[in-house]
Design a protein around this motif. Structure first.
Motif, PDB file in Angstrom:
ATOM      1  N   ALA A 176       2.280   1.882 -11.720  1.00  0.00           N
ATOM      2  CA  ALA A 176       2.368   2.153 -10.290  1.00  0.00           C
ATOM      3  C   ALA A 176       2.793   3.597 -10.083  1.00  0.00           C
ATOM      4  O   ALA A 176       3.394   4.202 -10.977  1.00  0.00           O
ATOM      5  CB  ALA A 176       3.377   1.225  -9.610  1.00  0.00           C
ATOM      6  N   TYR A 177       2.485   4.132  -8.918  1.00  0.00           N
ATOM      7  CA  TYR A 177       3.017   5.444  -8.577  1.00  0.00           C
ATOM      8  C   TYR A 177       3.328   5.488  -7.093  1.00  0.00           C
ATOM      9  O   TYR A 177       2.847   4.667  -6.305  1.00  0.00           O
ATOM     10  CB  TYR A 177       2.081   6.586  -8.982  1.00  0.00           C
ATOM     11  N   ILE A 178       4.148   6.472  -6.733  1.00  0.00           N
ATOM     12  CA  ILE A 178       4.535   6.663  -5.347  1.00  0.00           C
ATOM     13  C   ILE A 178       4.535   8.151  -5.067  1.00  0.00           C
ATOM     14  O   ILE A 178       4.951   8.957  -5.905  1.00  0.00           O
ATOM     15  CB  ILE A 178       5.914   6.023  -5.062  1.00  0.00           C
TER      16      ILE A 178
ATOM     17  N   SER B 183       9.611   1.948  -5.695  1.00  0.00           N
ATOM     18  CA  SER B 183      10.263   2.476  -4.507  1.00  0.00           C
ATOM     19  C   SER B 183      10.937   3.786  -4.861  1.00  0.00           C
ATOM     20  O   SER B 183      11.070   4.134  -6.035  1.00  0.00           O
ATOM     21  CB  SER B 183      11.290   1.474  -3.956  1.00  0.00           C
TER      22      SER B 183
ATOM     23  N   THR C 269       1.967   4.291  -2.026  1.00  0.00           N
ATOM     24  CA  THR C 269       2.082   3.652  -3.333  1.00  0.00           C
ATOM     25  C   THR C 269       0.727   3.156  -3.823  1.00  0.00           C
ATOM     26  O   THR C 269      -0.195   2.911  -3.033  1.00  0.00           O
ATOM     27  CB  THR C 269       3.050   2.459  -3.288  1.00  0.00           C
TER      28      THR C 269
ATOM     29  N   TYR D 175      -0.790   0.516  -7.168  1.00  0.00           N
ATOM     30  CA  TYR D 175      -0.428  -0.370  -8.270  1.00  0.00           C
ATOM     31  C   TYR D 175      -1.644  -0.732  -9.109  1.00  0.00           C
ATOM     32  O   TYR D 175      -2.758  -0.854  -8.599  1.00  0.00           O
ATOM     33  CB  TYR D 175       0.164  -1.677  -7.727  1.00  0.00           C
TER      34      TYR D 175
END
Length: 118
Positions: free
Chosen positions: A49-51, A70, A57, A59
């Motif tokens: 995942a990245y944000i 988060s 975000t 996934y």
């Protein structure tokens, strides 16, 4: 330069949860996204995942609904992120790596081991 440090790995039973933390330091103003990857035994490293600094975000399909990424930062910044992993299965056992994507380079942490076993 940016330094990335992960923490929070450990051993849990199937069905349990782990919360991984990742903190970036140094030239954090240059970071515009942070992500989690994992490398399971015998497999290649893959995105989990990245944000982004804007809070968007993304996934991997395999973790949607089970993992949550988060951040712990004000709007339009990202330098501390978490990965909440629930309902873990043995196949989730891996070394989890955090990265910080900066304007000039991507920086990686050393990884933290997550074990799922009864």
């Amino acid at each position: 330069q940016v330094q990335v440090v992960e923490s929070g790995g450990g051993l849990v039973q199937p069905g349990g949860s782990l919360r991984l933390s990742c903190a970036a330091s140094g030239s954090i103003f240059s970071i515009y996204a942070m992500g989690w990857y994992r490398r399971a035994p015998g497999k290649k490293r893959e995105l989990v995942a990245y944000i982004t600094s804007g809070g968007n975000t993304n996934y991997a399909d395999s973790v949607k609904g089970r993992f949550t990424i988060s951040r712990d930062n004000a709007n339009n910044t990202v330098n501390t992120v978490y990965l909440q992993m629930n309902s873990l299965k043995p196949e989730h056992m891996a070394v989890y790596y955090c990265n910080a994507i900066a304007t000039a380079k991507t920086y990686w942490g050393q990884g933290t081991q997550g074990n799922v076993s009864s």
